[in-house]
Design an enzyme around this catalytic site. Sequence first.
Site, PDB file in Angstrom:
ATOM      1  N   SER A  54       0.843  -1.195   0.000  1.00 36.10           N
ATOM      2  CA  SER A  54       0.000   0.000   0.000  1.00 36.10           C
ATOM      3  C   SER A  54       0.876   1.243   0.000  1.00 36.10           C
ATOM      4  O   SER A  54       2.098   1.160   0.090  1.00 36.10           O
ATOM      5  CB  SER A  54      -0.921   0.001   1.224  1.00 36.10           C
ATOM      6  OG  SER A  54      -0.157   0.320   2.370  1.00 36.10           O
ATOM      7  N   LYS A  55       0.197   2.370  -0.089  1.00 35.02           N
ATOM      8  CA  LYS A  55       0.875   3.659  -0.189  1.00 35.02           C
ATOM      9  C   LYS A  55       1.931   3.862   0.889  1.00 35.02           C
ATOM     10  O   LYS A  55       2.991   4.404   0.635  1.00 35.02           O
ATOM     11  CB  LYS A  55      -0.165   4.764  -0.074  1.00 35.02           C
ATOM     12  CG  LYS A  55      -0.036   5.775  -1.173  1.00 35.02           C
ATOM     13  CD  LYS A  55      -0.978   6.936  -0.964  1.00 35.02           C
ATOM     14  CE  LYS A  55      -1.472   7.375  -2.318  1.00 35.02           C
ATOM     15  NZ  LYS A  55      -2.872   7.436  -2.488  1.00 35.02           N
ATOM     16  N   ARG A  56       1.589   3.425   2.105  1.00 37.06           N
ATOM     17  CA  ARG A  56       2.522   3.723   3.190  1.00 37.06           C
ATOM     18  C   ARG A  56       3.863   2.999   3.019  1.00 37.06           C
ATOM     19  O   ARG A  56       4.869   3.383   3.615  1.00 37.06           O
ATOM     20  CB  ARG A  56       1.877   3.404   4.547  1.00 37.06           C
ATOM     21  CG  ARG A  56       1.925   1.976   4.956  1.00 37.06           C
ATOM     22  CD  ARG A  56       1.026   1.671   6.133  1.00 37.06           C
ATOM     23  NE  ARG A  56       0.513   0.330   5.997  1.00 37.06           N
ATOM     24  CZ  ARG A  56       1.185  -0.760   6.340  1.00 37.06           C
ATOM     25  NH1 ARG A  56       2.386  -0.652   6.878  1.00 37.06           N
ATOM     26  NH2 ARG A  56       0.660  -1.946   6.160  1.00 37.06           N
ATOM     27  N   HIS A  57       3.910   1.935   2.202  1.00 37.41           N
ATOM     28  CA  HIS A  57       5.180   1.242   1.980  1.00 37.41           C
ATOM     29  C   HIS A  57       6.086   2.010   1.023  1.00 37.41           C
ATOM     30  O   HIS A  57       7.301   1.873   1.072  1.00 37.41           O
ATOM     31  CB  HIS A  57       4.938  -0.149   1.380  1.00 37.41           C
ATOM     32  CG  HIS A  57       4.259  -1.087   2.316  1.00 37.41           C
ATOM     33  ND1 HIS A  57       3.028  -1.624   2.045  1.00 37.41           N
ATOM     34  CD2 HIS A  57       4.636  -1.585   3.507  1.00 37.41           C
ATOM     35  CE1 HIS A  57       2.675  -2.419   3.046  1.00 37.41           C
ATOM     36  NE2 HIS A  57       3.629  -2.398   3.945  1.00 37.41           N
ATOM     37  N   GLY A  58       5.484   2.772   0.122  1.00 39.94           N
ATOM     38  CA  GLY A  58       6.272   3.476  -0.887  1.00 39.94           C
ATOM     39  C   GLY A  58       5.553   3.413  -2.220  1.00 39.94           C
ATOM     40  O   GLY A  58       4.351   3.187  -2.268  1.00 39.94           O
TER      41      GLY A  58
END
Length: 462
Positions: free
Chosen positions: A240-244
């Site tokens: 998801s977005k929070r991973h990159g």
Amino acid sequence: MTVRTRFAPSPTGMLHIGSARTALFNHLFSRHHGGTYLLRIEDTDRARNTEAAIRAILEGLEWLGLMPDEPPLFQSTREARHAEVARALLAAGRAYLCFCTPEELAAMREKALAEGRPPRYDGRWRDRDPAEAPPGIRPAIRLKAPREGETIVEDLVQGTVRVANAELDDMIILRGDGTPTYQHAVVVDDHDMGITHVIRGDDHLTNAFRQMQIYQAMGWAPPRFAHIPLIHGPDGAKLSKRHGAQSVVEFREQGFLPEALCNYLLRLGWGHGDAEVLSRDEAIRLFDLDGVGRAPSRMDYAKLTHLNAVWIRQADDERLIAEVAERRGHEGPLTPDVQARLRALMPALKERARTLNDLASSAAFLVRPPAQPLEAKAASLLAPPARKMLEELATVLAKTEFTPASLDAALREFAASHGEKLGSVAQPLRVALTGATSSPPIDAVLVALGREEAIARIRMIL
Ligand code: GLU
């Protein structure tokens, strides 16, 4: 058998790197076997599909070097054919009309859930005479799925997977409004396109059972299936977005080379001994589905960045210069002078860059003199004694031949005559020329800038 594969994205947003990997595997597999690789845009969900999403897919594939061998097929253009096959199944008694109202279906669902059963269609129109149909209902067509036995998929990655037919209900293949369902459209298209191998994410594994039942009902030979594990985040959770970055475009904007991204995506979930850095040609030569693992892969951004640095070092200098130029945006094209400087220093610059954005920022000093005021660390190297030394050095440089060897010798001699180490001369000089405390070797920097520009920069800083 000539292998035919397809990549079948739904254009509902960006091109996700998981999808890019699916496209890559389809491409490599077909090339490895001398086959054909096709693209089908699954654009039947009109509410969610956008032109922009279709463009993102095509641009992403083009950038990755994964364009199909034939023009893309748009699923939405094939509705008449999907309906025709559904009607053929109806005529053959392998499907039936279902006149349930949405309210009836909702009630069926609620009852099942209340009784702790999975919500399945109960088959109430399976054997009922359509003459009993209530007025005003446009019936859906449902597949008359087998009730006994099992549906088995011999998956080339997952092995033999099976489901009891009692677990699967009679799915709708054509809705009351005449539009096909996803499962049905995929089967009809894969059959008509002559697809021999369906390689896709393992989130589609359960669809394979349903699709298999349609193949069987039509008496069509099914393709071989290969369901590849999804890509997860470094922590094992869904990416998801929070991973990159997740979309191909984001990686492109962050300065990754398409070769590096493809190389990384290939190694993510596929292995061949300890082969790490693989060109497209090598990948085609080595790729096969038996090298694909079953465990979900974890995205490792650091490893991708490492591979990117490797591919930047191997990249053609002119191409890298164009990449640097492209990253100037509104600042306009590079002058011939600056291009010559970049050409001179690129072999050294690319040794140090991890991304194209790194490369562009480390090359920025070749385009224009260091911005003032300098960063504190750089400024601290320009104390009065250093300034005095640079002033003298400028006179020496005016008389030195601008080749790496002569410059190196001149700088050493200059340092020695001042009782200094080379670094004590080179560091202030580097700051004056580049504005930074690290750069390629100082003699290479001097050569790239040329005598006039180098001396002008020293004077400017003083
Ligand atoms: N359109 C589906 C997706 O984007 C893929 C369907 C398939 O490969 O069979 O996930």
